[in-house]
Design a protein around this motif. Sequence first.
Motif, PDB file in Angstrom:
ATOM      1  N   THR A   1       6.559 -13.280  -6.923  1.00 48.84           N
ATOM      2  CA  THR A   1       7.537 -12.246  -7.097  1.00 48.84           C
ATOM      3  C   THR A   1       8.628 -12.214  -5.928  1.00 48.84           C
TER       4      THR A   1
ATOM      5  N   LEU B   1       1.699   1.710 -15.447  1.00 47.88           N
ATOM      6  CA  LEU B   1       2.969   0.779 -14.800  1.00 47.88           C
ATOM      7  C   LEU B   1       3.355  -0.350 -15.867  1.00 47.88           C
TER       8      LEU B   1
ATOM      9  N   TYR C   1       6.906  -2.378 -15.567  1.00 44.33           N
ATOM     10  CA  TYR C   1       6.893  -3.048 -13.997  1.00 44.33           C
ATOM     11  C   TYR C   1       5.928  -4.058 -14.584  1.00 44.33           C
ATOM     12  N   LYS C   2       6.362  -5.196 -14.560  1.00 43.75           N
ATOM     13  CA  LYS C   2       5.637  -6.568 -15.376  1.00 43.75           C
ATOM     14  C   LYS C   2       5.174  -7.228 -14.030  1.00 43.75           C
ATOM     15  N   SER C   3       5.534  -7.061 -12.740  1.00 41.70           N
ATOM     16  CA  SER C   3       5.200  -7.748 -11.546  1.00 41.70           C
ATOM     17  C   SER C   3       3.913  -7.450 -10.694  1.00 41.70           C
ATOM     18  N   ILE C   4       3.229  -6.376 -11.521  1.00 47.69           N
ATOM     19  CA  ILE C   4       2.130  -5.687 -10.763  1.00 47.69           C
ATOM     20  C   ILE C   4       0.823  -6.675 -11.466  1.00 47.69           C
ATOM     21  N   ALA C   5       0.018  -7.136 -10.499  1.00 46.16           N
ATOM     22  CA  ALA C   5      -0.794  -7.951 -10.737  1.00 46.16           C
ATOM     23  C   ALA C   5      -2.155  -6.787 -10.788  1.00 46.16           C
ATOM     24  N   ASP C   6      -2.280  -6.177  -9.825  1.00 49.37           N
ATOM     25  CA  ASP C   6      -3.459  -5.368  -9.723  1.00 49.37           C
ATOM     26  C   ASP C   6      -3.356  -4.019  -8.986  1.00 49.37           C
ATOM     27  N   VAL C   7      -4.000  -2.959  -9.346  1.00 54.88           N
ATOM     28  CA  VAL C   7      -4.063  -1.866  -8.580  1.00 54.88           C
ATOM     29  C   VAL C   7      -5.206  -1.120  -8.277  1.00 54.88           C
ATOM     30  N   ARG C   8      -5.542  -0.886  -7.095  1.00 57.17           N
ATOM     31  CA  ARG C   8      -6.708  -0.180  -6.889  1.00 57.17           C
ATOM     32  C   ARG C   8      -6.585   1.085  -5.937  1.00 57.17           C
TER      33      ARG C   8
ATOM     34  N   GLU D   1      10.841  -2.244  -6.284  1.00 61.48           N
ATOM     35  CA  GLU D   1      10.060  -2.031  -7.557  1.00 61.48           C
ATOM     36  C   GLU D   1       8.930  -1.147  -6.827  1.00 61.48           C
ATOM     37  N   ILE D   2       8.533  -1.444  -5.902  1.00 58.12           N
ATOM     38  CA  ILE D   2       7.347  -0.666  -5.411  1.00 58.12           C
ATOM     39  C   ILE D   2       7.878   0.838  -4.777  1.00 58.12           C
TER      40      ILE D   2
ATOM     41  N   ILE E   1      -1.638  -2.029  -4.308  1.00 58.95           N
ATOM     42  CA  ILE E   1      -1.085  -2.866  -5.239  1.00 58.95           C
ATOM     43  C   ILE E   1      -0.597  -4.464  -5.072  1.00 58.95           C
ATOM     44  N   ALA E   2      -1.366  -5.126  -5.979  1.00 64.92           N
ATOM     45  CA  ALA E   2      -0.983  -6.648  -5.813  1.00 64.92           C
ATOM     46  C   ALA E   2       0.080  -6.847  -6.628  1.00 64.92           C
ATOM     47  N   LEU E   3       1.011  -7.730  -6.020  1.00 67.10           N
ATOM     48  CA  LEU E   3       2.127  -8.113  -6.839  1.00 67.10           C
ATOM     49  C   LEU E   3       1.700  -9.482  -7.422  1.00 67.10           C
ATOM     50  N   GLU E   4       2.350  -9.933  -8.706  1.00 64.18           N
ATOM     51  CA  GLU E   4       2.209 -11.175  -9.305  1.00 64.18           C
ATOM     52  C   GLU E   4       2.821 -12.172  -8.056  1.00 64.18           C
TER      53      GLU E   4
ATOM     54  N   THR F   1      10.435   2.344  -6.332  1.00 65.34           N
ATOM     55  CA  THR F   1      10.640   3.018  -7.495  1.00 65.34           C
ATOM     56  C   THR F   1       9.429   3.761  -7.796  1.00 65.34           C
ATOM     57  N   ILE F   2       8.382   2.877  -8.051  1.00 65.65           N
ATOM     58  CA  ILE F   2       6.896   3.056  -8.447  1.00 65.65           C
ATOM     59  C   ILE F   2       6.669   4.387  -7.626  1.00 65.65           C
TER      60      ILE F   2
ATOM     61  N   LYS G   1      12.814  -8.073  -4.319  1.00 64.79           N
ATOM     62  CA  LYS G   1      12.679  -7.370  -5.835  1.00 64.79           C
ATOM     63  C   LYS G   1      11.580  -6.352  -5.813  1.00 64.79           C
TER      64      LYS G   1
ATOM     65  N   ARG H   1       0.999  -1.191  -0.055  1.00 64.44           N
ATOM     66  CA  ARG H   1      -0.104  -0.015  -0.093  1.00 64.44           C
ATOM     67  C   ARG H   1       0.917   1.406  -0.073  1.00 64.44           C
TER      68      ARG H   1
END
Lengths: 81, 81
Positions: free
Chosen positions: A50, B25, B30-37, A58-59, A44-47, A61-62, A54, A4
């Motif tokens: 992951t 993203l 940024y490929k590891s992001i599954a979802d954003v709310r 990444e979060i 933010i949900a990550l795959e 940086t974002i 890492k 978050r």
Amino acid sequence: MKARVYVSLKSTVLDPQGQTVKSALGSLGYKSIADVRQGKFFEIALEPGTLPEKARGEIDTIAREVLTNPVIEEYRIEFSD
Amino acid sequence: MKARVYVSLKSTVLDPQGQTVKSALGSLGYKSIADVRQGKFFEIALEPGTLPEKARGEIDTIAREVLTNPVIEEYRIEFSD
């Protein structure tokens, strides 16, 4: 893994939205409210799979480079599983 | 005393803002992001001397009746000193 990112205006920056909410609450009779500041957050949900290390990088940086305007805003990150 | 009210869309409600951030993203690599709310929060400072009991009741009423649209949103409150 989830992250978050909470983005708020720096405390030195005027927050007209918050001021509007504050005066609306005042006129509704809520007299104990001293101040209101508004911010936004991103859940933010990550795959799955992951690597936590890492993901954290990444979060961060974002949050810094995409979600926050560093001139007027600051951010805070919380991670959960 | 301070309270933070976090307002987010119910999980069954589409979140086009979050989807836009997610696809932005993705296109930034940024490929590891599954979802954003996306959601918003209100940082509410109470007048000094407000009784904690009364403050909690009042903030809960404010969150439920003023800050949240109960049809599509839900809220969560955190108190701190």
